[in-house]
Design a protein around this motif. Structure first.
Motif, mmCIF file in Angstrom:
data_model
loop_
_atom_site.group_PDB
_atom_site.id
_atom_site.type_symbol
_atom_site.label_atom_id
_atom_site.label_comp_id
_atom_site.label_asym_id
_atom_site.label_seq_id
_atom_site.Cartn_x
_atom_site.Cartn_y
_atom_site.Cartn_z
ATOM 1 N N ILE A 290 0.859 -1.182 0.000
ATOM 2 C CA ILE A 290 0.000 0.000 0.000
ATOM 3 C C ILE A 290 0.896 1.233 0.000
ATOM 4 N N THR A 291 0.648 2.152 -0.937
ATOM 5 C CA THR A 291 1.521 3.313 -1.102
ATOM 6 C C THR A 291 0.860 4.591 -0.587
ATOM 7 N N ALA A 292 1.663 5.663 -0.555
ATOM 8 C CA ALA A 292 1.126 6.965 -0.157
ATOM 9 C C ALA A 292 0.062 7.429 -1.143
ATOM 10 N N ASN A 293 0.233 7.109 -2.428
ATOM 11 C CA ASN A 293 -0.793 7.474 -3.414
ATOM 12 C C ASN A 293 -2.110 6.751 -3.146
ATOM 13 N N ASP A 294 -2.014 5.495 -2.682
ATOM 14 C CA ASP A 294 -3.232 4.773 -2.310
ATOM 15 C C ASP A 294 -3.945 5.482 -1.159
ATOM 16 N N VAL A 295 -3.171 5.932 -0.175
ATOM 17 C CA VAL A 295 -3.757 6.628 0.979
ATOM 18 C C VAL A 295 -4.403 7.936 0.532
ATOM 19 N N LYS A 296 -3.706 8.670 -0.352
ATOM 20 C CA LYS A 296 -4.273 9.927 -0.853
ATOM 21 C C LYS A 296 -5.564 9.662 -1.622
ATOM 22 N N GLY A 297 -5.568 8.601 -2.404
ATOM 23 C CA GLY A 297 -6.764 8.262 -3.169
ATOM 24 C C GLY A 297 -7.917 7.840 -2.280
ATOM 25 N N ALA A 298 -7.585 7.297 -1.109
ATOM 26 C CA ALA A 298 -8.626 6.826 -0.188
ATOM 27 C C ALA A 298 -9.200 7.940 0.673
ATOM 28 N N SER A 299 -8.482 9.047 0.793
ATOM 29 C CA SER A 299 -8.852 10.066 1.777
ATOM 30 C C SER A 299 -10.245 10.639 1.542
ATOM 31 N N SER A 300 -10.607 10.922 0.296
ATOM 32 C CA SER A 300 -11.933 11.488 0.036
ATOM 33 C C SER A 300 -13.026 10.491 0.407
ATOM 34 N N GLU A 301 -12.776 9.200 0.162
ATOM 35 C CA GLU A 301 -13.739 8.164 0.533
ATOM 36 C C GLU A 301 -13.870 8.064 2.047
ATOM 37 N N VAL A 302 -12.737 8.169 2.740
ATOM 38 C CA VAL A 302 -12.764 8.113 4.208
ATOM 39 C C VAL A 302 -13.566 9.271 4.776
ATOM 40 N N ILE A 303 -13.294 10.475 4.290
ATOM 41 C CA ILE A 303 -13.975 11.663 4.811
ATOM 42 C C ILE A 303 -15.469 11.564 4.556
#
Length: 398
Positions: A290-303
Motif C-alpha cells: 500500500i503506497t502513499a498514493n493509495d492513501v491519498k486516493g482513499a482520503s476522500s472516501e474516508v472523509i
C-alpha cells in the motif's frame, strides 16, 4: 486487493485487529482485580477520553481479560434515558444467579437476591423503569429504605459478600458513564466506598467523556480517592503505526513507510480514524505494498464515510441553535476556545449562551477543559462542521 481479507474494522465498538498502546491501563485493571481478590485496597478505574479513542473497545477487552482471570463481570452502557438502578438491577441479578451455583457462596447469593427484591420494590416508585425478575421474597430491613444511596450500598455489599465467599471479584463495567445523573452517580460512589471500607471484592471499570472527572467530583468530594482516572487519548506515533502495519502484515501485505506516516498524520493517531483510513487504503490499493498514493486516493472516501456516519449521527441530534454554536467554534479551529471568543463570533454576550452550552455538554458534544474554555468531544469535528455548513450563511441563519 481482496476486500474480504481486509483486516481493518471501523465501527462503533468494533475490536481492532491490533489493540496497540493500551497495555498500561489493562495492567492497571488486572492489578486492581488481583488486589481485591486478596482483600487488599484498590481503586476503581475510569477511562476518560474523547469520542473515537477506543474506550468502548478497551472496556470490552478488559472485561474479557477479567473473565479469563476468573472474575465475575457485568457490562452495560448508560444511555441518556435510563436510570442507573434500572441498569444495575438486572445485571447484578445475573451475577448473583451465577454466584448461587458456587456451593460456598449459595447462602450469601440468596441473601443478595433478597436484598435485590427489597431494593427493586422500594425504588420502583422513584425509578419507574426498573424491570427485574425477583427470585426470592425481600428480607425486611435489607436494602429496602427507598433511599437510593443507602439501599445501593447495602445491596452492593451483599453482592460483594457472595463474591468474597466464592473467592472471586465482581467487576462492573459501565460505558458512557457521563450520562448518569448526579444523584445516581453519588449513590454509586457511596456504595463503592462502603464496599471498600468492608474490603468487599467489588469494583467498577467505567468509561466516559472528559467531563466525567468533574462530574464525579461534584457528585462526591471524595471520588478522586476512590477512582484511578486513566486518560485515553490518541495513540503515540509508534503505536499508531503498529495499528496499521501489524494487521496488514498478518495478511501478507506491506504498507510503505510514507503511506503509514500519511495515515498517522491524517488521523492524528485516533484509533477509530486509523481503522477507517486503513480499511479504505486497503480497498483502493491494487496490490501490496500500500503506497502513499493509495492513501491519498482513499482520503476522500474516508472523509465521506466519516461525514455520513461518525459525524452525521451526532450532528443530526442538534437543534439549529446548537449547530450554529458548534459552527462558530469550528470557525476558530480545533480548539479549545475561550467561551467569549465563540460568543464574539455570534455577536452576542457570553452569558446568553449558558443554557445552550449546558445542553451541548449534556448531549456529549462539548466539554470544558478549564474554566471559560470550550472544546469538542469529537476529534476533527471542526472540519466536519465547515464541510456541512460551508461559507458564512450560518451567521445569519435563525
Amino acid at each position: 486487493m481482496d476486500p474480504v481479507l481486509n483486516p481493518f474494522a471501523p465501527g462503533a465498538g468494533s475490536p481492532p485487529p491490533e489493540l496497540a498502546g493500551r497495555n498500561e491501563v489493562r495492567e492497571a485493571v488486572r492489578i486492581c482485580i488481583e488486589r481485591l481478590r486478596r482483600a487488599r485496597a484498590a481503586k476503581s478505574v475510569l477511562l476518560i477520553g474523547l469520542r473515537g479513542v477506543g474506550k468502548t473497545v478497551l472496556l470490552e477487552q478488559m472485561r474479557r481479560d477479567a473473565e479469563a482471570s476468573g472474575a465475575h463481570t457485568v457490562h452495560f452502557e448508560a444511555p441518556e434515558n435510563r436510570s442507573l438502578p434500572a441498569l444495575l438491577a438486572p445485571q447484578l441479578r445475573l451475577a448473583l444467579m451465577r454466584l448461587n451455583r458456587v456451593e460456598a457462596a449459595k447462602d450469601f447469593a440468596v441473601r443478595g437476591l433478597r436484598a435485590l427484591a427489597g431494593f427493586a420494590s422500594k425504588l420502583k416508585l422513584a425509578y419507574k423503569d426498573i424491570e427485574v425478575g425477583l427470585d426470592y421474597a425481600p428480607e425486611p430491613g435489607l436494602a429496602d429504605n427507598g433511599d437510593l444511596e443507602a439501599d445501593l450500598g447495602a445491596f452492593l455489599e451483599q453482592v460483594g459478600r457472595a463474591a468474597q465467599a466464592a473467592n472471586t471479584v465482581l467487576v462492573i463495567f459501565i460505558d458512557e458513564l457521563q450520562y448518569v445523573e448526579e444523584a445516581q452517580l453519588a449513590a454509586l460512589i457511596s456504595a463503592l466506598h462502603r464496599c471498600a471500607q468492608q474490603r468487599m471484592p467489588v469494583t467498577v471499570v467505567g468509561a466516559g467523556l472528559p467531563q466525567l472527572r468533574g462530574r464525579m467530583g461534584e457528585a462526591k468530594s471524595y471520588a478522586e480517592r476512590l477512582f484511578e482516572f486513566a486518560e485515553i487519548g490518541p495513540l503515540a506515533i509508534a503505536d499508531a503505526k503498529l495499528a496499521i502495519t501489524v494487521p496488514a502484515n498478518e495478511e501478507g501485505v506491506d504498507v510503505e513507510p510514507d503511506a503509514v506516516d500519511l495515515i498517522v498524520t491524517e488521523t492524528q493517531g485516533y484509533p477509530y480514524f486509523l481503522q477507517e483510513w486503513g480499511k479504505c487504503a486497503w480497498d483502493v490499493a491494487a496490490a501490496s505494498p500500500i503506497t502513499a498514493n493509495d492513501v491519498k486516493g482513499a482520503s476522500s472516501e474516508v472523509i465521506a464515510a466519516l461525514d455520513e456516519s461518525f459525524f452525521r449521527v451526532r450532528f443530526d441530534r442538534l437543534t439549529p441553535a446548537e449547530k450554529k454554536y458548534l459552527r462558530a467554534m469550528a470557525e476558530l479551529g480545533p480548539g479549545p476556545h475561550r467561551s467569549g471568543d465563540i460568543a464574539q463570533q455570534l455577536g452576542r454576550r457570553v452569558e446568553s449562551f449558558g443554557p445552550l452550552r449546558s445542553s451541548l455538554i449534556l448531549k456529549g458534544m462539548i466539554w470544558s477543559p478549564t474554566h471559560g474554555d470550550t472544546a469538542f468531544t469529537v476529534p476533527l469535528f471542526d472540519g466536519f462542521m465547515k464541510r456541512i455548513m460551508p461559507g458564512d450563511a450560518w451567521r445569519t441563519a435563525s
